[in-house]
Structures are given as C-alpha cells and as structure tokens.
Design a protein around this motif. Structure first.
Motif, short mmCIF file in Angstrom:
data_model
loop_
_atom_site.label_atom_id
_atom_site.label_comp_id
_atom_site.label_asym_id
_atom_site.label_seq_id
_atom_site.Cartn_x
_atom_site.Cartn_y
_atom_site.Cartn_z
N SER A 232 0.85 -1.21 0.18
CA SER A 232 -0.09 -0.05 0.09
C SER A 232 0.77 1.29 0.02
O SER A 232 0.64 2.19 -0.49
CB SER A 232 -1.04 -0.02 1.14
OG SER A 232 -1.94 -1.01 1.19
N GLU A 235 2.49 1.52 -3.50
CA GLU A 235 1.60 1.83 -4.55
C GLU A 235 1.25 3.40 -4.34
O GLU A 235 0.65 3.76 -5.53
CB GLU A 235 0.47 0.78 -4.59
CG GLU A 235 0.89 -0.44 -4.96
CD GLU A 235 -0.07 -1.32 -4.79
OE1 GLU A 235 -1.43 -1.31 -4.09
OE2 GLU A 235 -0.08 -2.77 -4.96
N SER A 236 1.35 3.91 -3.27
CA SER A 236 1.02 5.33 -2.94
C SER A 236 2.06 6.20 -3.82
O SER A 236 2.01 7.41 -3.92
CB SER A 236 0.90 5.81 -1.53
OG SER A 236 2.29 5.65 -1.14
#
Length: 431
Positions: A232, A235-236
């Motif tokens: 997460s 992917e940011s």
C-alpha cells in the motif's frame, strides 16, 4: 471437517454455483481433499472437476491414474488427465519445468471449463517445510511466505483449504473414511533438502510444540498483512514508466521513503515486472550513483532513476538501415513504425522534415553532432545528459537521419529547423 468448512468462512469464499478444479495426484492429501469436497459442495457432479497430470517420472505413475479414474466413477465427477511426454523432459531443472508444465495444464483446463476456484492439497506440514526451505536458501521473508493460502493462477482463484491440517490428520482422515491412495516412493528418500527437512527436522520441531502447524499458519497470515501494508505504501508512490527491459522514474517521487525502505521498494518493482527477488542492501538517493545486483542495475542519473534488467537487454546493431513509411521495423529489440498519419500504436515522438518515402534509422554515436535552432551544433552526449539518459541506454534510443543529418533521437532530440514545406513524421512503438 470443521477446519475445512471454517476455511471458506474465514476467507469469505462463496461456493454456491461456483465451479471447482481440484489438482490431484492420487496421494493421501489430494484424495482426502477430494472426499471433503464431494461432501461439502452442494452439487459435486456439476461443480467439481479433477485434473491429473502424469509427469511420467516414475514407472508406476499409471497407478495414480487408475485410482483417480475409480474415484471419479465412485463420486460421479469428471476427471481430466494429461501426460508430460518423456521427450519434453529437460536434462536439468526438471522440477521447475515440471511445475511450469503442470501450471500451464491447469490454466488450460480452467479456461476450457470456466473454473472459478483451483484447489490444491497443500497442508500445514507443506507450509512448515516451505518456510524452512526458503529460510535456508535465501532468508527472504516474501519467499518464505510464497505458499499462498489464497492466491491466483491465471483466471482462477487459487485456494489451499487444507493448510491448517497436519499430514497425520489427513492420513487419519483417509483411514477413518476407508479411502485408498498411492504413496510416491520418492517422498521417502533423502535426496532432496525438502525431504530431509520432512524426515528429520520437522519431527524434531513437533516434539518441541504441539502448535507448529498453527504457528506456521499464523506466520503466513501476519506476513500477508505486513506485505499488504508495504505494498500500500509503495503503490502510493508514482510508478516508473515501463520501457520493456528497463523502468524509469523520477527521483523526487522517492522522497517519502526512508533509507531502509528504498531497497525493499526496488525489490518490489523488480518482482512486479520480472518476478525476481533481488535484494539491494544499502541504497541512498543521489543524483549520480549506480548499484548492481544479480543481473540488475539501478542507476540514479540527473533527476531520474533507472532499473535495468541487463540480461534482457538485446544486442546492439550499429548498422543503419533504410525503412519505408507505414511499415513496421525492428531495431535493438524494439519494434517501431513511422507515419505521416495518426495510428493506434503508442506514440513516442515526432519531428518535422523533408517529405521522403524512405528514412534512415539506427543509433547515435556519442561523438555525433546535433543541430540547434540557432544553427550551431552540440555534441550528442550533452543532449543525452540533459535528458537524463544514462550511458548504458543511449544506444537503444532510436535515431532517424535525413540527408545524413540526425533529425530525431528518441526521448532526446527532434529537428529544430523550420520550413513550411516540411512534413510532420510521427514515431510509434509497439509495446
């Protein structure tokens, strides 16, 4: 059956009106799973298909096929079988090739019968062995957790509903239900590391605790959670541009990552694109730095970073060639097309030049000169540097000439001379 049914509840797996493919070998584990599914599915005759691949690695492998055929008749389910021909067996790396052939077979069956779930009979002891095996070989946490409890294979969701069962529990289940199975005699040999762990190390560990399978399961679930949190974060971050054999991103996009997170981020990128785990140790953001590891090169150059799979870089052809407009051509591993018209392919650039039916293409030398708008010339290497193209990738930038003058260099330069009679040439690449 409580552990079995709880698997579907805990993982929110809907089974009604779903098609299931069971990868079966005829061994005690897959026979137990087959029996459980027959008793669990609302309509096993319609929902369940058994897939068996005979690897033809043992002279008695036909016994597995005979057993599965009997079970298919007994339970009124469909059996799909295939053999791995001996002439396709490699001289080396047979385990990896066998796995590749098996996965292709399962994907094909799944696609043909529109399967929702693929189930395998991996159990808790398999999970323990996998954790220990990968710990010994690499110590990589992601590899230690590579036996996914819930994953994907092709279009199918991959499920391992026996993961909380020990081997002993499955053997007892077979005995209690009078189920016949075939034992693979090679599993009793000590010729592989996995077998040595199975026969000698795991029994010792089980003497220390009755919760070894539970602990392995907990480790796997917690690693899944940690991996999700890490992904997460990664992917940011703005993802780099994919250039087939390398990735290119901007250094400023990495500012939110700590020095400890940077190596993990590049491992993440490499695995996502090439399915390889590469462990860079120390990486520091720098305008000019290069790191090499296991055939991959990480370059920080100007304001960009590059991740290059050096083993995939094609050979460089230094010869120029003439190409026609609107006809695709290949140079240095990439396929292009040049046209005066708009095309559906990905456009990588354009330039204005004389109207010609033939163009000369190739790659630029470092000492070549490029004409500027003021009529002066500059060295090619200066323009490459200004655009953040590192030395190793410069030969892979397509160059186009007219009248022996460079008029276009991919990602670097386009003709700066203006003439109302010039045509616009669009450069496209096939991804």
């Amino acid at each position: 059956m409580t552990k079995f049914t709880n698997f579907f509840t805990e993982n929110k797996i809907e089974i009604k009106n779903k098609k299931v493919l069971l990868a079966a070998s005829g061994g005690p584990d897959s026979v137990a799973l087959l029996h459980m599914l027959v008793n669990f599915l609302p309509d096993p005759s319609e929902q369940l298909i058994v897939a068996h691949l005979d690897h033809c690695l043992r002279s008695d492998s036909y016994l597995e096929s005979e057993l599965l055929k009997k079970l298919a008749v007994t339970f009124d389910i469909k059996l799909v079988e295939k053999k791995w021909p001996n002439e396709l067996h490699p001289q080396a790396g047979i385990e990896a090739k066998a796995r590749e052939y098996r996965y292709t077979f399962l994907k094909d069956v799944g696609k043909k019968y529109q399967i929702d779930y693929l189930m395998t009979a991996h159990h808790g002891d398999d999970l323990i062995e996998n954790i220990l095996l990968k710990f010994i070989r690499s110590g990589d946490a992601a590899e230690m957790n590579s036996l996914q409890i819930v994953g994907r294979l092709g279009s199918m969701q991959l499920l391992r509903p026996l993961i909380k069962y020990s081997k002993v529990e499955l053997l007892n289940y077979d005995k209690q239900n009078n189920l016949s199975f075939i034992e693979d005699e090679t599993n009793f040999e000590d010729d592989t590391l996995r077998n040595r762990l199975r026969h000698h190390v795991v029994p010792l560990l089980k003497q220390e605790t009755d919760h070894l399978v539970d602990n392995a399961y907990r480790f796997s679930k917690e690693m899944d959670l940690l991996s999700d949190c890490q992904n997460s974060l990664f992917e940011s971050i703005m993802m780099p541009v994919d250039f087939k054999n390398w990735l290119r991103g901007q250094i400023k996009d990495l500012k939110k990552l700590s020095d400890n997170q940077l190596p993990a981020f590049f491992d993440y990128l490499i695995y996502k694109k090439w399915h390889r785990h590469v462990h860079f140790t120390e990486i520091y953001l720098n305008q000019s730095a290069t790191y090499n590891k296991d055939g991959f090169q990480l370059i920080f150059y100007q304001n960009y970073y590059y991740v290059i799979n050096k083993s995939k870089l094609p050979g460089i052809d230094h010869n120029r060639k003439l190409i026609k407009l609107d006809e695709e051509f290949c140079i240095n591993g990439k396929k292009y097309l040049i046209s005066l018209y708009k095309k559906s392919q990905k456009q990588v650039g354009y330039f204005y030049g004389k109207k010609m039916g033939l163009l000369e293409v190739g790659n630029l030398s470092q000492g070549d000169k490029l004409k500027l708008a003021n009529g002066k010339q500059t060295k090619a290497k200066k323009k490459f540097a200004e655009n953040g193209i590192p030395l190793i990738l410069r030969p892979y930038c397509l160059t186009i000439w007219q009248d022996k003058e460079p008029v276009y260099v991919e990602n670097v330069y386009q003709n700066q001379e203006y003439n109302s009679d010039f045509a616009r040439y669009n450069v496209y690449v096939y991804s």
